[in-house]
Design a protein around this motif. Structure first.
Motif, PDB file in Angstrom:
ATOM      1  N   VAL A 290      41.438  76.889   6.787  1.00  0.00           N
ATOM      2  CA  VAL A 290      41.822  78.240   7.193  1.00  0.00           C
ATOM      3  C   VAL A 290      41.275  79.195   6.137  1.00  0.00           C
ATOM      4  O   VAL A 290      41.663  79.124   4.971  1.00  0.00           O
ATOM      5  CB  VAL A 290      43.356  78.399   7.297  1.00  0.00           C
ATOM      6  N   ARG A 291      40.370  80.053   6.557  1.00  0.00           N
ATOM      7  CA  ARG A 291      39.542  80.765   5.590  1.00  0.00           C
ATOM      8  C   ARG A 291      40.336  81.594   4.595  1.00  0.00           C
ATOM      9  O   ARG A 291      40.187  81.419   3.392  1.00  0.00           O
ATOM     10  CB  ARG A 291      38.542  81.660   6.340  1.00  0.00           C
ATOM     11  N   ASP A 292      41.201  82.460   5.051  1.00  0.00           N
ATOM     12  CA  ASP A 292      41.829  83.367   4.074  1.00  0.00           C
ATOM     13  C   ASP A 292      43.147  82.831   3.522  1.00  0.00           C
ATOM     14  O   ASP A 292      43.889  83.535   2.854  1.00  0.00           O
ATOM     15  CB  ASP A 292      41.992  84.781   4.641  1.00  0.00           C
ATOM     16  N   ARG A 293      43.407  81.554   3.785  1.00  0.00           N
ATOM     17  CA  ARG A 293      44.594  80.951   3.164  1.00  0.00           C
ATOM     18  C   ARG A 293      44.257  79.723   2.329  1.00  0.00           C
ATOM     19  O   ARG A 293      45.131  79.179   1.657  1.00  0.00           O
ATOM     20  CB  ARG A 293      45.642  80.598   4.218  1.00  0.00           C
ATOM     21  N   GLY A 294      43.016  79.273   2.400  1.00  0.00           N
ATOM     22  CA  GLY A 294      42.617  78.129   1.584  1.00  0.00           C
ATOM     23  C   GLY A 294      43.372  76.856   1.924  1.00  0.00           C
ATOM     24  O   GLY A 294      43.546  75.990   1.085  1.00  0.00           O
TER      25      GLY A 294
ATOM     26  N   TRP B  47      48.083  86.867  -3.710  1.00  0.00           N
ATOM     27  CA  TRP B  47      49.048  86.526  -4.743  1.00  0.00           C
ATOM     28  C   TRP B  47      48.847  87.422  -5.939  1.00  0.00           C
ATOM     29  O   TRP B  47      47.798  88.050  -6.100  1.00  0.00           O
ATOM     30  CB  TRP B  47      48.941  85.049  -5.113  1.00  0.00           C
ATOM     31  N   GLY B  48      49.868  87.488  -6.742  1.00  0.00           N
ATOM     32  CA  GLY B  48      49.783  88.327  -7.928  1.00  0.00           C
ATOM     33  C   GLY B  48      50.491  87.658  -9.089  1.00  0.00           C
ATOM     34  O   GLY B  48      51.376  86.832  -8.893  1.00  0.00           O
ATOM     35  N   ASP B  49      50.059  88.010 -10.296  1.00  0.00           N
ATOM     36  CA  ASP B  49      50.732  87.495 -11.479  1.00  0.00           C
ATOM     37  C   ASP B  49      51.316  88.677 -12.229  1.00  0.00           C
ATOM     38  O   ASP B  49      50.824  89.792 -12.105  1.00  0.00           O
ATOM     39  CB  ASP B  49      49.741  86.751 -12.374  1.00  0.00           C
ATOM     40  N   GLU B  50      52.376  88.415 -12.968  1.00  0.00           N
ATOM     41  CA  GLU B  50      52.954  89.442 -13.836  1.00  0.00           C
ATOM     42  C   GLU B  50      52.963  88.900 -15.253  1.00  0.00           C
ATOM     43  O   GLU B  50      53.489  87.818 -15.487  1.00  0.00           O
ATOM     44  CB  GLU B  50      54.398  89.757 -13.430  1.00  0.00           C
ATOM     45  N   ILE B 128      42.224  83.890  -2.199  1.00  0.00           N
ATOM     46  CA  ILE B 128      42.040  82.471  -2.478  1.00  0.00           C
ATOM     47  C   ILE B 128      40.561  82.110  -2.619  1.00  0.00           C
ATOM     48  O   ILE B 128      40.190  80.955  -2.734  1.00  0.00           O
ATOM     49  CB  ILE B 128      42.773  81.595  -1.423  1.00  0.00           C
ATOM     50  N   GLY B 129      39.681  83.117  -2.648  1.00  0.00           N
ATOM     51  CA  GLY B 129      38.290  82.785  -2.940  1.00  0.00           C
ATOM     52  C   GLY B 129      38.273  82.124  -4.304  1.00  0.00           C
ATOM     53  O   GLY B 129      38.893  82.611  -5.234  1.00  0.00           O
ATOM     54  N   PHE B 130      37.569  80.988  -4.425  1.00  0.00           N
ATOM     55  CA  PHE B 130      37.675  80.262  -5.685  1.00  0.00           C
ATOM     56  C   PHE B 130      37.063  81.031  -6.839  1.00  0.00           C
ATOM     57  O   PHE B 130      37.524  80.956  -7.965  1.00  0.00           O
ATOM     58  CB  PHE B 130      37.080  78.863  -5.558  1.00  0.00           C
ATOM     59  N   THR B 475      50.167  75.210  -4.609  1.00  0.00           N
ATOM     60  CA  THR B 475      50.668  75.672  -3.296  1.00  0.00           C
ATOM     61  C   THR B 475      49.687  75.334  -2.183  1.00  0.00           C
ATOM     62  O   THR B 475      50.091  74.990  -1.083  1.00  0.00           O
ATOM     63  CB  THR B 475      50.927  77.195  -3.238  1.00  0.00           C
ATOM     64  N   ARG B 476      48.394  75.420  -2.474  1.00  0.00           N
ATOM     65  CA  ARG B 476      47.387  75.103  -1.435  1.00  0.00           C
ATOM     66  C   ARG B 476      47.433  73.617  -1.097  1.00  0.00           C
ATOM     67  O   ARG B 476      47.247  73.224   0.051  1.00  0.00           O
ATOM     68  CB  ARG B 476      45.979  75.512  -1.883  1.00  0.00           C
ATOM     69  N   ALA B 477      47.651  72.795  -2.131  1.00  0.00           N
ATOM     70  CA  ALA B 477      47.757  71.348  -1.888  1.00  0.00           C
ATOM     71  C   ALA B 477      49.037  71.040  -1.104  1.00  0.00           C
ATOM     72  O   ALA B 477      49.021  70.217  -0.190  1.00  0.00           O
ATOM     73  CB  ALA B 477      47.734  70.583  -3.209  1.00  0.00           C
ATOM     74  N   ILE B 478      50.113  71.730  -1.424  1.00  0.00           N
ATOM     75  CA  ILE B 478      51.378  71.523  -0.697  1.00  0.00           C
ATOM     76  C   ILE B 478      51.168  71.790   0.791  1.00  0.00           C
ATOM     77  O   ILE B 478      51.556  71.005   1.648  1.00  0.00           O
ATOM     78  CB  ILE B 478      52.492  72.452  -1.248  1.00  0.00           C
ATOM     79  N   LEU B 479      50.503  72.910   1.079  1.00  0.00           N
ATOM     80  CA  LEU B 479      50.341  73.291   2.487  1.00  0.00           C
ATOM     81  C   LEU B 479      49.309  72.407   3.180  1.00  0.00           C
ATOM     82  O   LEU B 479      49.476  72.047   4.339  1.00  0.00           O
ATOM     83  CB  LEU B 479      49.947  74.763   2.600  1.00  0.00           C
ATOM     84  N   SER B 480      48.226  72.052   2.488  1.00  0.00           N
ATOM     85  CA  SER B 480      47.194  71.233   3.118  1.00  0.00           C
ATOM     86  C   SER B 480      47.699  69.822   3.397  1.00  0.00           C
ATOM     87  O   SER B 480      47.535  69.301   4.490  1.00  0.00           O
ATOM     88  CB  SER B 480      45.953  71.148   2.224  1.00  0.00           C
TER      89      SER B 480
END
Lengths: 310, 693
Positions: A290-294, B47-50, B128-130, B475-480
């Motif tokens: 999914v492109r914009d969610r990675g 996403w954002g960091d503080e 999420i662009g690397f 988080t990306r690994a969790i969802l994938s």
């Protein structure tokens, strides 16, 4: 008579340990072989009970007759059988980056046969994901690697690998797929600076990607970096084996051994199963992100092999 | 911490009377936004960091270091400068010093509770662009450069979690103010330590009033060779008689062997690294909230950076419990010290504490995981259910809404405005749990978000970027991979306590789920076709006792996997018991899982190498090959010539420690390595990362 065997893994993203790299292994075909094995095992289990109801077996997955969990369609045997109704992506195809990588496994194959294999492989992916077009097709030719103590060494060794005379006609013939709209962009795997230079000189079709294997050291040889930059080619990382499905591995997967699927007969015995010489031809790996969610939503493999009369 | 509009803040006696109204209006606002946003779909990952900073006044030659209370002036300078920037100038030579790209929006600065603090966030959220993940570190450096640029030459923004001598006798602020003011009534810090915006002193005063005494922040002191034992905090004044609360210490507020602190500033004056993610939709947001929750204590221990309080070495390594106690507004009845008479219930945790709920609609969420002692406002829950919210989410918010609003502005009570979320946020944003589930704002302009809050700030931006990027990749690994981290909430609580231990990262074990991957994978594409073919039937997955789903693991094992933890490369003293069934019990490790995710993505060579550097740092911190900031600070103190092995971190040590941190920061700004600074043990903190000059 020749029979084609099509193996499949289904979606492997949530299949657990088989996708985790072993410590220190920077390239491996473990993901492919273990997910093929898992998919076969699961198919046998799934069909065991129904087969038992029909009196074909005792309900134990290992006993499930091959005819129940595989499917024959003309000259093609699907191992295991595929239910295309379960395919497809959750959102419309435009939301995804779909990358496929095609590994040609046999040498001495004509460009027309390779294009035919490519079409077969692509159509399986199209059917599985219910898409018309893939965003990127990466071609991996046999006998190539990008290995050495450091990437400099890899680049040097790479120059003499493969066979330009087989690769270039195939590469050029694949342009048709792009013109037909099956493929948006084309990429190449394991091409060092010299091989890439030759490809760029002789072929009209320009790769947008060159996918190379890197180990710990992150130094890409400068000639390759410069060449890629000049021609707008992105250097991507991968961790695949080029020889992703060796003949012996495939035979073991499908044979009568304790880990085998029981599809192939053992050589020189009276065991049941198909007889002949099984030659792996190609493997296609597909990934839908999914492109914009990675998020990787679907990833899997198909493999094609030819069974020839011995 | 966002600033509300100015108004008339009610003192506790008046605020208390309005608490029910604020809760009721808050719930109506919540239902309004929930109805508007529950069907929101397909929001991108943003996403954002503080990053939070302490502002210190440091002079190499003056053997003293203090915090600067010029927050308002610095922010004013930054604000004025933003106007200049938009007209094409104002930040001199930034391009030159940081290599930053002016095309990206400039960072944003915010006030914090402590008047010696600053917070900075990126000018626009990350995607999420690397390649974009690699922009985080330069942006963090840019923030620091801009902040420094708007300070006096002697002022420096540093990212230590706490100021080592905050609250020590003598002068520790610039300008100096006497202690024992009317708002905080602290015998250690002046009222002027807090941001003067009416919201902050009111918050502190109302916590104290609601509680009926000052907050008690007691940290066990580290016992060194020459530490007198039992140890009595020598800075406690038992003879103060300015305020009724001065009796607290005479009534046992300062027990032996604990460093005693008595004000909100000791907790809310800590710096941390928080990451907020936008989810695809409410379902994904709820899933991320639950799945990240068990990771909280692990990342807390791994980022440990808080070994000093009020001029003494503590026996704990992290800030968490100190903040928890610094804002604990519970009454003696609520804490169970007195029988319930006026209050509605006993409450086991402070408003600042580890999570108490799981909220996902995930079928893998077993009822056994939930907190059996959860306190819920049943009336509020009934209203939420009536409004159409499902039971699990209604329970979550009805739990948050057991708290009273602490700061109420009289002007906001005139009329309920359903186009705002101010009353909802009043309660929501003063529930400081280690995760926060955030509904969209009233205009529904952004998506459902989840905030990950446990991490401690790191000394360099390299480390801060590494941890931020790591969590994003997790988080990306969790969802994938559809990972399952569920363990009972009670075990997450226990882990949170464990994370406080000195060097918990190497010395302690944490409850963690054994199998993260689904037992049965999602629909295979191999199944029956056509009506006449066999139909697959699969027996339901057997469900065993919850206790069999998790076991104790070291952080090395959790982060790097069992195989790595077992190998010789690993420095941890922990000897792993050989499980009977080795393969079966082997845990894959979060870093190998993240690598499996990266292996499946199209990533260019450079980006992958940079990401590998971040993963390397985390791998080595988990294995003990490198030290946490807490361990490095302890080492710095222990090897300082002025240290007398008596747990006291004197002015000169504090000065030199802060000076070391400033030097490291200056090196980082220059893009140079950290070698050759002559700082004791620095190579064990940062290794050869980020090269050398």
């Amino acid at each position: 008579m020749t029979k084609t065997i099509v193996l499949s893994t289904g979606n492997v993203v949530s299949s657990g340990p088989s996708i985790i790299r072993k410590n220190g292994a920077y390239r491996s075909n473990l993901e492919l072989t273990s997910s093929l094995r898992n998919n076969i095992r699961e198919a046998k289990e799934e069909f065991a009970n129904t087969a038992a109801e029909n009196g074909q077996t005792n309900g134990n997955g290992t006993q499930t007759p091959v005819s129940v969990w595989t499917e024959e369609d003309g000259d093609v045997l699907y191992v295991p059988r595929i239910n295309w109704q379960y395919g497809g992506l959750q959102e419309e195809p435009s939301q995804y980056d779909i990358t496929v990588k095609l590994f040609y496994l046999a040498t001495g194959t004509s460009s027309s046969t390779r294009v035919k294999h490519t079409r077969e492989a692509l159509s399986l992916v199209q059917k599985e994901l219910r898409i018309q077009q893939v965003d990127l097709l990466i071609i991996s030719f046999p006998g190539m690697s990008f290995e050495g103590d450091c990437e400099w060494e890899a680049d040097k060794q790479n120059a003499g690998q493969g066979n330009d005379e087989e690769e270039l006609p195939t590469w050029s013939a694949l342009e048709l797929l792009q013109k037909e709209g099956l493929v948006k962009n084309m990429g190449i795997a394991e091409y060092g600076s010299e091989k890439l230079t030759r490809l760029l000189e002789r072929a009209a079709l320009k790769p947008t990607v060159d996918q190379i294997n890197i180990k710990n050291c992150c130094n890409v040889p400068p000639p390759l970096v410069e060449l890629a930059k000049k021609h707008n080619i992105e250097l991507l990382v991968h961790t695949d084996c080029t020889d992703i499905l060796p003949k012996g591995t495939l035979r073991e997967l499908l044979g009568q051994g304790p880990q085998g699927a029981g599809v192939l007969a053992d050589k020189g015995s009276n065991s049941p199963g198909l007889r002949g010489d099984l030659i792996p031809q190609w493997v296609i790996k597909y990934t839908a992100v999914v492109r914009d969610r990675g998020v990787i939503e679907n990833k899997g493999y198909f493999a094609g092999a030819e069974l020839r009369d011995a | 911490m966002g600033l509300l509009a100015l108004g008339t803040a009610l003192e506790w006696e008046d605020a208390k009377k309005q608490a029910g109204l604020v809760r009721e209006w808050g719930i109506r606002q919540l239902l309004e936004i929930w109805n508007k946003a529950k069907t929101k779909e397909r929001d991108a990952l943003l996403w954002g960091d503080e990053v939070e900073y302490l502002v210190v006044v440091y002079d190499e030659n003056d053997k003293k270091v203090v915090v600067s209370l010029r927050q308002a002036d610095i922010l004013k300078a930054l604000a004025n400068d933003t106007e200049l920037t938009s007209q094409g100038g104002g930040v001199p030579d930034l391009q030159h010093t940081t290599g930053a790209d002016h095309k990206t929006p400039l960072p944003v600065f915010h006030p914090e509770f402590g008047r010696f603090m600053l917070e900075a966030t990126p000018g626009a959220p990350w995607g999420i662009g690397f390649k974009e993940l690699l922009d985080v570190e330069p942006d963090m450096k840019l923030r620091r450069a801009i902040a420094k640029d708007h300070m006096l030459p002697t002022e420096h923004p540093i990212t230590l979690t706490t100021f080592p001598r905050l609250g020590s006798p003598g002068v520790f602020t610039d300008p100096y103010y006497p202690v024992s003011g009317p708002k905080l009534r602290s015998q250690f810090v002046p009222d002027e330590i807090a941001n003067p915006h009416i919201r902050f002193p009111t918050l502190a005063a109302n916590i104290r009033s609601r509680r009926g005494r000052k907050v008690q922040v007691n940290v066990p002191v580290f016992r060194d060779e020459n530490t007198p034992w039992p140890w009595k905090d020598p800075t406690v004044n038992y003879d103060l008689h300015n305020w009724p609360e001065d009796d607290d210490v005479r009534n046992g507020a300062a027990p032996d062997n604990f460093i005693h602190m008595d004000a909100m500033a000791f907790g809310m004056g800590s710096c941390c690294l928080q990451i907020t993610f936008q989810a695809k939709n409410i379902t994904e947001g709820r899933q991320m909230y639950d799945q990240l929750s068990p990771l909280g204590p692990i990342l807390l221990a791994l980022t440990a950076a808080t070994p000093i309080y009020k001029g003494f070495l503590a026996d704990t390594d992290v800030r968490w419990n100190q903040i928890s106690r610094a804002v604990d507004d519970r009454t003696p009845e609520e804490m169970g010290e007195k029988p319930l008479k006026n209050d509605r219930w006993r409450i086991p945790k402070s408003r600042y504490a580890s999570n108490s709920t799981y909220i996902s609609t995930d079928h893998r969420l077993r009822p056994e995981y939930l907190d059996p002692d959860l306190v819920v406002d049943e009336d509020i829950k009934a209203k939420l259910l009536q409004g159409g919210m499902d039971d699990r989410l209604a329970t979550h918010f009805a739990h948050l809404f057991i708290r009273d609003p602490l700061v109420i502005f009289a002007e906001d009570l005139e009329e309920l405005d359903l186009n705002k979320t101010d009353h909802f946020e009043n309660i929501q944003s003063t529930n400081w749990q280690h995760m926060r589930f955030k509904p969209p704002p009233a205009d529904n302009s952004i998506g459902w978000r989840v905030e990950f809050r446990p991490m401690e700030i790191q000394i360099t931006d390299f480390e801060n970027a590494a941890f931020a990027v790591f969590i994003v990749l997790v988080t990306r690994a969790i969802l994938s991979f559809d990972l399952n981290f569920y363990i009972p909430i009670a075990k997450v609580d226990e882990n949170m306590e464990t994370a406080h231990a000195r060097d918990a990262v190497l010395q302690n074990k944490f409850h963690f789920r054994k199998h993260l991957f689904p037992a049965v994978r999602a629909p295979r594409s191999a199944g029956p076709s056509g009506a006449n073919t066999p139909v697959p039937s699969r027996p339901a997955t057997p469900v065993g006792p919850v206790e069999d789903e998790y076991r104790l693991m070291s952080i090395n094992e959790i982060i790097n996997g069992t195989e790595y933890a077992r190998s010789a490369a690993s420095q941890t003293k922990d000897t792993l018991d050989k499980p009977e069934d080795e393969e079966e019990n082997d845990f894959p490790g979060l870093i190998p899982i993240v690598e499996a995710y990266l292996d499946s993505m199209n990533i260019d060579v450079n980006t992958r190498c940079e990401l590998a550097t971040y993963l390397d740092l985390i791998r080595k911190r988990a294995s003990g090959e490198l030290w946490t900031a807490a361990r490095w600070i302890r080492h710095f103190v222990a090897t300082h010539p002025e240290y007398k092995r008596d747990s006291v971190v004197g002015e000169e040590i504090a000065h030199d420690l802060v000076g070391a941190v400033i030097k490291v920061g200056e090196r980082e700004q220059k893009g140079c390595g950290f070698g050759g600074l002559g700082l004791e043990g620095l190579d064990k903190l940062l290794d050869g990362f980020r090269g050398g000059c």
